[in-house]
Enzyme design. Structure first.
Site, PDB file in Angstrom:
ATOM      1  NE  ARG A  41      -3.794  -2.102   2.533  1.00 44.83           N
ATOM      2  CZ  ARG A  41      -3.629  -3.291   3.111  1.00 44.83           C
ATOM      3  NH1 ARG A  41      -2.467  -3.567   3.710  1.00 44.83           N
ATOM      4  NH2 ARG A  41      -4.580  -4.191   3.098  1.00 44.83           N
ATOM      5  CE  LYS A  66      -8.114  -0.886   4.780  1.00 45.25           C
ATOM      6  NZ  LYS A  66      -8.635  -0.963   3.408  1.00 45.25           N
ATOM      7  CG  HIS A 122      -5.035   0.957  -3.612  1.00 46.33           C
ATOM      8  ND1 HIS A 122      -4.550   0.750  -2.340  1.00 46.33           N
ATOM      9  CD2 HIS A 122      -6.073   0.089  -3.758  1.00 46.33           C
ATOM     10  CE1 HIS A 122      -5.257  -0.193  -1.740  1.00 46.33           C
ATOM     11  NE2 HIS A 122      -6.197  -0.613  -2.581  1.00 46.33           N
ATOM     12  NE  ARG A 140      -3.286  -3.317  -1.704  1.00 42.51           N
ATOM     13  CZ  ARG A 140      -2.761  -4.155  -0.826  1.00 42.51           C
ATOM     14  NH1 ARG A 140      -1.439  -4.289  -0.716  1.00 42.51           N
ATOM     15  NH2 ARG A 140      -3.529  -4.892  -0.049  1.00 42.51           N
ATOM     16  CE1 TYR A 177      -2.661 -24.237   8.769  1.00 42.69           C
ATOM     17  CE2 TYR A 177      -3.576 -22.993   6.925  1.00 42.69           C
ATOM     18  CZ  TYR A 177      -2.878 -24.095   7.412  1.00 42.69           C
ATOM     19  OH  TYR A 177      -2.403 -25.028   6.544  1.00 42.69           O
TER      20      TYR A 177
END
Length: 390
Positions: A240, A265, A327, A330, A363
């Site tokens: 980011r 974030k 952005h 991404r 996990y």
């Protein structure tokens, strides 16, 4: 009973004298010619008098109303002289508690907990739109209609997002005031939803030909070398913008960047594996910024990160205004890596999109690192292989 005509005809004498109106209210005419409304009363067996005010500043009508108010107080055992002083003190405190003063108290108290961008937005919106309208008003007297007028004025100039932020900031000030017993309620609660939130337009991912074209344009851009390196690192790592801006040299550990929870974030530590191509970019960056704590310091103040608009301003100058942003790397990486056959959960984990369910979230935090390293290497190889980044 007195009348205004009769009151005006009353002349001063050598000594003060009284003229009765009725029900304990009288007008006292002083030797100087001044006329004062007063009221006789007895409380707890003690005779006293209550000065209501001077005529004509206090009219006959208002003198009688104040007489009735005082009589009601006396009936329940309250002393009107004491209540008047209390009212004056409350009024004085109210007049000193203007919206501007309370807002400044709130901002100074909370400023250290706010991001630079949030703090700047607060200051600009308050100074431009809120303070001119209600800054000088006692905060306890501000009601929803005053605030609605502010929000509608902002919306009318085509800035609904700013109006929504203004309501949020005003609400924060009122909640701060409420916690200190300056107000009894937050009037912004009546304005929830009054401004329609604009639909968020997500920038679409770039397709392979567009990605090639983007970096061809970037190679011809004559800007700061560090900004160009920043854009290339974003393309390789798809982190980011905030994460990039706050990168520190100390976050680099071998062939990975370890992003601490406080800049993420989702407030969780995140590992970004680095390919040889990214390490080469980082080594090039050291020539420019290696002596600073931040990898991408602000040009004017090296203790602060680069502006949050720097990356997007360059992208706009390349001709992508409204169509692509930092952005967007991404979504571009996510789309292409899915097409390359990588599992969604690996891609999502590298994007630091955390699972909401606690067990799977824990996990995922510990798994997939070998696969993520291979994926990040393949992604860098893809970018270099198609000639996007040299």
């Amino acid at each position: 009973m007195l009348t205004d005509l009769k009151i005006k005809s009353l002349k001063p004498k050598e000594k003060p004298y009284k003229v009765l109106d009725g029900d304990r209210l009288y007008l006292q005419i002083m030797a100087t010619g001044k006329k004062f409304w007063r009221m006789r009363y007895k409380l707890k067996g003690k005779d006293s008098f209550f000065t209501i005010g001077e005529y004509p500043m206090v009219s006959l009508y208002h003198a009688r109303r104040e007489r009735d108010k005082a009589a009601a107080q006396i009936a329940i055992g309250l002393d009107p002289n004491i209540e008047k002083k209390a009212d004056e003190m409350r009024q004085k405190r109210e007049d000193s508690s203007t919206f501007y003063a309370v807002s400044e108290q709130f901002f100074l108290k909370k400023k250290d907990d706010l991001s630079d961008n949030y703090a700047k937005q607060f200051e600009v919106i308050m100074e431009k739109d809120v303070y001119p309208a209600i800054g000088d008003m006692p905060i306890s007297r501000i009601t929803a209609p005053y605030l609605l007028k502010i929000l509608e004025s902002i919306e009318s100039r085509g800035a609904p997002t700013i109006a929504i932020l203004a309501r949020l900031f005003i609400s924060q000030v009122f909640r701060y005031a409420g916690a200190r017993l300056m107000v009894e309620a937050d009037p912004t609660i009546f304005l929830a939803g009054v401004i329609k939130r604009p639909k968020v337009r997500h920038n679409p991912p770039l397709e392979k030909p567009q990605l090639v074209e983007f970096f061809e344009k970037l190679s011809l851009y004559k800007g700061f070398p560090t900004t160009l390196i920043a854009i290339k690192i974003m393309a390789h790592t798809f982190i980011r913008t905030k994460e990039l801006r706050f990168l520190k040299w100390s976050y680099i550990e071998g062939d990975a960047i370890i992003l601490p929870a406080d800049i993420m974030k989702m407030s969780t530590k995140h590992v970004v594996p680095l390919s040889p191509a990214v390490i080469e970019l980082i080594n090039e960056l050291r020539k420019y910024n290696g002596g600073h704590e931040l990898m991408f310091p602000n040009a004017r103040d090296s203790s602060r990160p680069m502006s949050n608009t720097t990356i997007n301003r360059v992208i706009e100058r390349l001709g992508y205004q409204g169509d692509f942003s930092g952005h967007g790397f991404r979504s571009t990486a996510s789309t292409m890596l899915n097409e390359m056959g990588y599992r969604e959960d690996i891609i999502e984990r590298q994007l630091s999109h955390m699972e909401r369910k606690g067990q799977r979230r824990a996990y995922n935090h510990a798994e997939y690192m070998p696969e993520r390293r291979k994926m990040m290497q393949d992604w860098s190889d893809f970018l270099v292989g198609v000639g996007v980044i040299c």
